[in-house]
Design an enzyme around this catalytic site. Sequence first.
Site, PDB file in Angstrom:
ATOM      1  N   CYS A  88     -55.248 -68.243  45.816  1.00  0.00           N
ATOM      2  CA  CYS A  88     -56.391 -68.982  45.272  1.00  0.00           C
ATOM      3  C   CYS A  88     -56.833 -70.118  46.183  1.00  0.00           C
ATOM      4  O   CYS A  88     -57.861 -70.735  45.955  1.00  0.00           O
ATOM      5  CB  CYS A  88     -56.062 -69.497  43.883  1.00  0.00           C
ATOM      6  SG  CYS A  88     -55.584 -68.152  42.782  1.00  0.00           S
ATOM      7  N   CYS A 214     -57.236 -70.173  29.142  1.00  0.00           N
ATOM      8  CA  CYS A 214     -57.296 -69.381  30.363  1.00  0.00           C
ATOM      9  C   CYS A 214     -58.715 -69.405  30.926  1.00  0.00           C
ATOM     10  O   CYS A 214     -59.685 -69.343  30.178  1.00  0.00           O
ATOM     11  CB  CYS A 214     -56.937 -67.922  30.069  1.00  0.00           C
ATOM     12  SG  CYS A 214     -55.386 -67.727  29.191  1.00  0.00           S
ATOM     13  N   LYS A 342     -62.464 -73.083  34.286  1.00  0.00           N
ATOM     14  CA  LYS A 342     -62.590 -72.734  32.866  1.00  0.00           C
ATOM     15  C   LYS A 342     -63.987 -72.189  32.571  1.00  0.00           C
ATOM     16  O   LYS A 342     -64.106 -71.195  31.854  1.00  0.00           O
ATOM     17  CB  LYS A 342     -62.309 -73.984  32.016  1.00  0.00           C
ATOM     18  CG  LYS A 342     -62.395 -73.749  30.527  1.00  0.00           C
ATOM     19  CD  LYS A 342     -61.163 -73.002  30.042  1.00  0.00           C
ATOM     20  CE  LYS A 342     -61.378 -72.219  28.777  1.00  0.00           C
ATOM     21  NZ  LYS A 342     -62.218 -71.044  28.877  1.00  0.00           N
ATOM     22  N   HIS A 346     -63.265 -67.513  37.997  1.00  0.00           N
ATOM     23  CA  HIS A 346     -62.473 -67.697  39.209  1.00  0.00           C
ATOM     24  C   HIS A 346     -62.599 -66.523  40.182  1.00  0.00           C
ATOM     25  O   HIS A 346     -61.694 -65.711  40.312  1.00  0.00           O
ATOM     26  CB  HIS A 346     -61.008 -67.900  38.788  1.00  0.00           C
ATOM     27  CG  HIS A 346     -60.089 -68.223  39.916  1.00  0.00           C
ATOM     28  ND1 HIS A 346     -60.508 -68.780  41.112  1.00  0.00           N
ATOM     29  CD2 HIS A 346     -58.738 -68.075  40.028  1.00  0.00           C
ATOM     30  CE1 HIS A 346     -59.455 -68.940  41.899  1.00  0.00           C
ATOM     31  NE2 HIS A 346     -58.375 -68.513  41.266  1.00  0.00           N
TER      32      HIS A 346
END
Lengths: 401, 486
Positions: A88, A214, A342, A346
């Site tokens: 990431c 998540c 959020k 992502h």
Amino acid sequence: MAEGIRDKVVILGMGCTKFGERWDKSGGDLLVDALTEALEDAGIEKKDLQAAWLGVHIDEINIGKGGTYASNAMHLPFIPVTRLDNFCASGTEAFRGAAYGVASGAYDIALAIGVEKLKDTGYGGLPDSPAFGQEMVMVGPNATAPGMFAQLATAYAAKHKIPMERVKEAMTHVSWKSHQNGAKNPRAHLRKAVSKEQIAGAPMVAYPLGLFDCCGVSDGAAAAVVCTPEVFKKLKPNEPMVKVKALQIAVSSGEEAAYDRWDGASILTTRAASKRAYEEAGIKDPRKEISMMEVHDCFSITELCTMEDLWISPDGGAPDDILNGFFDLDGQIPCQPDGGLKCFGHPIGASGIRMIFEMYNQLLGRWPEDRAVKNPKFGLTHNLGGVPNNNVCSIAIFGVD
Amino acid sequence: MVGITSFGGYVPRYRLNRMIVFGSMGWLNPVIITNARGEKAVANFDEDAITMAVAAGMDCLRGIDRSGIDAVYFASTTAPYRERQNANIVAGALGAGEQIRTADFSASLKAGTTALLSALEFAAANPGSRAVVCAADCRLGKMASTQEMVFGDGGGAVAVGDDDVIAEYKGCYSVSYDFVDHLRGANTKYDRMWEERWIRDLGYQSFIPEAVNGLCAKYGLSPTDFDKVVYPCYYGGARKKINTMFGEDPSKVQDDMLATVGDTGTAHPLLMLAAALETAQPGQKILLVSFGSGCDAMWFEVTEAIAKMQDGRGVSRWLARRADLDNYQKYLVWRGMAPPELGLRGEVDKETRWSLVWRDRKSILGLWGGKCKACGTQQWPAKRMCVNPDCGAIDQFEPVYLADKGGTIFSYTGDMLAASLNPPAVYGTVSFNGGGRTVLDFTDCTVEDLAVGNPVDFSFRIKFYDPKRDITNYFWKAIPAVEEVK
């Protein structure tokens, strides 16, 4: 001691697509959108780019390996394109590549660009892949990202003897705050404010992480054109400069996964990388000096722990800070002013540069008042790739003058 | 003196009440009501004959030095591999050395006792040697069949040698017939049986007496001389009739565990033997008889040393550790009898790289870690460099078998996103007793059963199955520590 990167590189222009379910666009299309906006903002043409660094994590299912797909899609003029994957942190790694390329004197102007096309995988959540090598396939748990990060919560509650209800309350505030901010952001994927009741009552994904703990899976791309202050002054005389103050990466040594010293409730790479970044940027007390942050809130518990790992909240004190509104948009250090992972989702390779995009625009005072951070001095971005016991952390700090 | 030196049993945690099977399938074959009493033990979705044999073997080898094992025999009619020696997987998991004898015994339900005989003969032929026999079965009957009602899953294990013998081996008598009461071809998943009254009358009721009488004639004994009689036979009427051979005292005859476990095939005589040895007294004569393509009848005499092994190993604690399998559909899915939708994560192609498996065989099969000779840090996996950041010594490890060490929960979760045949997938970080930690799948528990700091045991389980290449991969999982039953 090396000098570091402080003040050697500035951002000439940036671009960022709308993140979301981009069924209408391929990875290449998103790259073109991000590049176009970045070049326009930089006031240069494609032929002025001398090198490019590309962040992509899950290569096989979106734009393949190497640099060719990206170079073809953007029709880059036979310049070096280096594809980077560091989980990431890939986006920030691409930025670091471009910044180091410029700082070294090898290039005047370089491009950092990241992309990920997760919605074409068909998965809810990240696709299953042998991210840690074939040896781990044979012995590692049948795990997903939420499950691995959820363990931060059980270990955190046990270590600090804080009841899980209190930890969960703070986690809920983290997600609530991001949704409040994301609702105001036209580029965010999720743009609805949600109530704390909705967040706390959502179905469990991986105990104790519910659905709203998540971040989402999304498509997107983001780009940054960087150059030296000298080149910037030539191209944009009299304009404020967003300068790179620090770029740091830390990668797990393996001790968290197998040695008994780690507490399971903190991220050692974040602690190491942020310490080095503050030193590089000349920041002595981050709690007082950092103006705003975009951190890797892949899960609400990650953001909670990160507040301590960045040396902003005292150990065991993040729930209090969070619940006291310290990180809200009108708090002392607004965290996730753009809505964070959020609300953006992502797209792994793009996220780091998307965060920089937010800091850059905040530092230049470009956002409308309802989501602008007041008089920011230092903006910090943070990415955490991998899993809590084996990961890569990137920290970037920017300032304006 | 050659004989049994230790024993162990294993019964999987989940039990299926037979009335649930009848309630689900009685519409198709109402006659299964005749077997709808009690419950049967059902292997978890990550268990098979190999894992249950290992579990029984671990129970049997508690406190026993693995380096003294010279042979490992595995008996099962449901071994996962037809070519690749299953016993070597069992031996590796048990932490046995590699310069040993191994063999698979199969194809007949008396394979368990035949393996035991071979082990005893091995021990007799090689003074000072020790052998371990692990038997387990996970047999399947079609939906609504008698077999589905009767069969249970489980394992039994026996260690043999000539030192510290707890039950001396006195002699045996075998009969072997191509009597096809049950059969399963090489390409068939489900058991097939012939007419039941024929199996009962010509099978159990004639072969078991033939074997017992043959043994008695050979050694000048009477069936009534035995203090404990262990034999499988799931026909109640036939059992009553056969029992009369052994005299007036019905307590002599070991419970066949049909009401609690079911018929566990090759494992059953050994599982029942383990239960018998839990309460056996010095001087007692034990008769052990198998049934399947004939019979092996074996005579043992219990020694004073038995008390040392009556420390909780055997069957009782596994019987006490139970949880209801509350629906029949779960049973079907776990046994591969109904295909569930597991999403894309359930379709991921995981190919096995055999050279890697070979290189890492010690840490995968036996959970062998290492203790750094330079700094004393215990760790898993032990690769080349010590994990202690203040040490970093290279190639300085002393191997440590961690599978029987147990540990504690460091962190955990229950994951609804991960593909699992028993969601949520429970996993977490476990600290090994003695040092080191790793992230492991948990099994035989729910998230609610767990808390940071709780003790766990390690259980050898199916790690993943690759349906494309028919490869079952195994590794250790954590289970809540199994409590002792005294």
